[in-house]
Design an enzyme around this catalytic site. Structure first.
Site, PDB file in Angstrom:
ATOM      1  N   CYS A   1       0.815  -1.219   0.000  1.00 42.70           N
ATOM      2  CA  CYS A   1       0.000   0.000   0.000  1.00 42.70           C
ATOM      3  C   CYS A   1       0.843   1.261   0.000  1.00 42.70           C
ATOM      4  O   CYS A   1       0.324   2.359  -0.221  1.00 42.70           O
ATOM      5  CB  CYS A   1      -0.915   0.011   1.215  1.00 42.70           C
ATOM      6  SG  CYS A   1      -1.931  -1.469   1.379  1.00 42.70           S
TER       7      CYS A   1
ATOM      8  N   HIS B   1      -8.888   3.894  -1.791  1.00 40.09           N
ATOM      9  CA  HIS B   1      -7.568   3.297  -1.629  1.00 40.09           C
ATOM     10  C   HIS B   1      -7.223   2.361  -2.786  1.00 40.09           C
ATOM     11  O   HIS B   1      -7.209   1.142  -2.636  1.00 40.09           O
ATOM     12  CB  HIS B   1      -7.512   2.547  -0.294  1.00 40.09           C
ATOM     13  CG  HIS B   1      -6.180   1.995   0.051  1.00 40.09           C
ATOM     14  ND1 HIS B   1      -4.984   2.553  -0.358  1.00 40.09           N
ATOM     15  CD2 HIS B   1      -5.831   0.899   0.810  1.00 40.09           C
ATOM     16  CE1 HIS B   1      -3.973   1.842   0.119  1.00 40.09           C
ATOM     17  NE2 HIS B   1      -4.466   0.842   0.818  1.00 40.09           N
TER      18      HIS B   1
END
Length: 384
Positions: A83, A332
């Site tokens: 991430c 995201h």
């Protein structure tokens, strides 16, 4: 070292997108190029962050993007750091421009996973953990961050309602962002009544799976002065690491990589956390934002939850946290997230943030980590 500037920025909307991973990367990149007022031929190198290109049948994305931009002879590097991929790509581009290897570089981050379905997407995400100890044992990221949340509640005077306040605040900001994935006003009651994902975290404590792409143009100061009316300067850059598996941490209420990266970035910038006007931090789960703002030095350990409770992190509060809506509301797309944070800082510091503008902001910070914080990058920017 050369001074490094961000000359342009662009982004797609975050959410469920129909276009291919290549197409959305190009859309964001063209937006960034036009924002910078340059042409593709001015770009000397490309840094592309992506994690699950295999889900859209395209893994060697760098040369594909450069070829479609008409600059196939320019080198590119595809970067994966879970991430945190976007901020790591930015760091690599920053280092190369600062070293004088290139005067202009493109950084693009992208992810496209919503079409794979929740089961497969969750499985893909688990590959970013220490899979031997965590993923294959059935521990998902909601479960890992739930462990952090429970530890925080036990160590400090925090409640589930406090975590819910983070979600409410970020959704309020996301309503002001036309490119956010979840543009929906919510209340603490909405969060508390949403389905339990991993106690004490509920559905509205968790960020969504998103598709999306974001891009920025980096250059040295001379190029910026020659070509751009609006640009911002990179003041500081830092990276840090933590134990890959959560079980290897001494404490569950802090992320060591954030503290290491922040210390390096603040030292380079020659400022302290008190000098920062706003920050985009990695709020994949509501507990993460609280831990982040403490590890970054904005609040003492255990006091971040009080800051949230008192509204100090709201838009134009003591320090505006996640004016974009954050991962929680903006979305995201994991390869794009870190770059998207920088797009928000660029928009804020060049007067392009519209209704979500942080008043009189001069200095902004981004913090983006991979997995449960196994890797992290922090960047600090100032208006010029």
């Amino acid at each position: 070292m050369e001074k490094v500037c961000v000359l342009g920025a662009g982004s797609t909307k975050y959410g469920k997108l129909e276009d291919s991973i290549t197409d959305i990367t190009l859309q964001a990149s063209v937006d960034a190029i036009e924002s910078a007022g340059i042409e593709s031929k001015d770009i000397k190198a490309g840094y592309i962050s992506n994690v699950f290109g295999v889900a859209d049948k395209q893994v060697h994305l760098g040369p594909v993007v450069m070829s479609n931009l008409g600059i196939s002879d320019r080198p590119s590097l595809s970067i994966e750091s879970a991430c945190g991929s976007g901020s790591v790509s930015f760091r690599e581009a920053y280092a190369n421009v600062a070293a004088g290897f290139y005067d202009v570089a493109l950084v693009a981050g992208v992810e496209k996973v919503t079409h794979t379905g929740t089961e497969w997407t969750t499985t893909y995400f688990s590959y970013c953990s220490d899979f031997f100890y965590e993923g294959q044992s059935g521990v998902s990221f909601p479960g890992l961050f739930a462990s952090m949340a429970r530890a925080y509640m036990n160590e400090f005077k925090a409640t589930e309602e406090d975590f819910a306040q983070v979600a409410v605040k970020n959704h309020d900001n996301g309503l002001l962002n036309p490119k956010a994935h979840l543009r929906k006003k919510i209340t603490v009651d909405d969060v508390m009544s949403s389905a339990v994902v991993a106690s004490p975290l509920k559905l509205y404590d968790c960020c969504p799976f998103s598709d999306g792409a974001s891009s920025v143009i980096l250059c040295n100061e001379k190029f910026a002065k020659d070509h751009g009316a609006n640009y911002i300067e990179v003041m500081g850059s830092g990276r840090g690491g933590s134990s890959a598996a959560l079980q290897g941490r001494e404490h569950l209420t802090t992320i060591p990589s954030t503290k290491i990266a922040a210390e390096a970035a603040f030292k380079m910038a020659g400022i302290t956390p008190k000098d920062v006007d706003f920050a985009e931090v990695h709020d994949c789960f509501t507990i993460a934002e609280i831990v982040d703002i403490e590890d970054l030095g904005f609040f003492e350990k255990g006091k971040g939850v009080e800051a949230v409770r008192e509204g100090q992190t709201k838009l134009n509060g003591q320090i505006s946290i996640n004016s974009s809506g954050g991962l929680k509301s903006k979305g995201h797309p994991i390869g794009a997230t870190g770059v998207g944070q920088i797009v928000e800082v660029f928009d804020q510091l060049t007067g392009k943030a519209g209704e979500r503008t942080v008043k009189n902001a001069k200095i902004g910070l981004t913090q983006n980590f991979g997995a449960t914080g196994a890797s992290c990058a922090v960047h600090i920017f100032q208006s010029v």
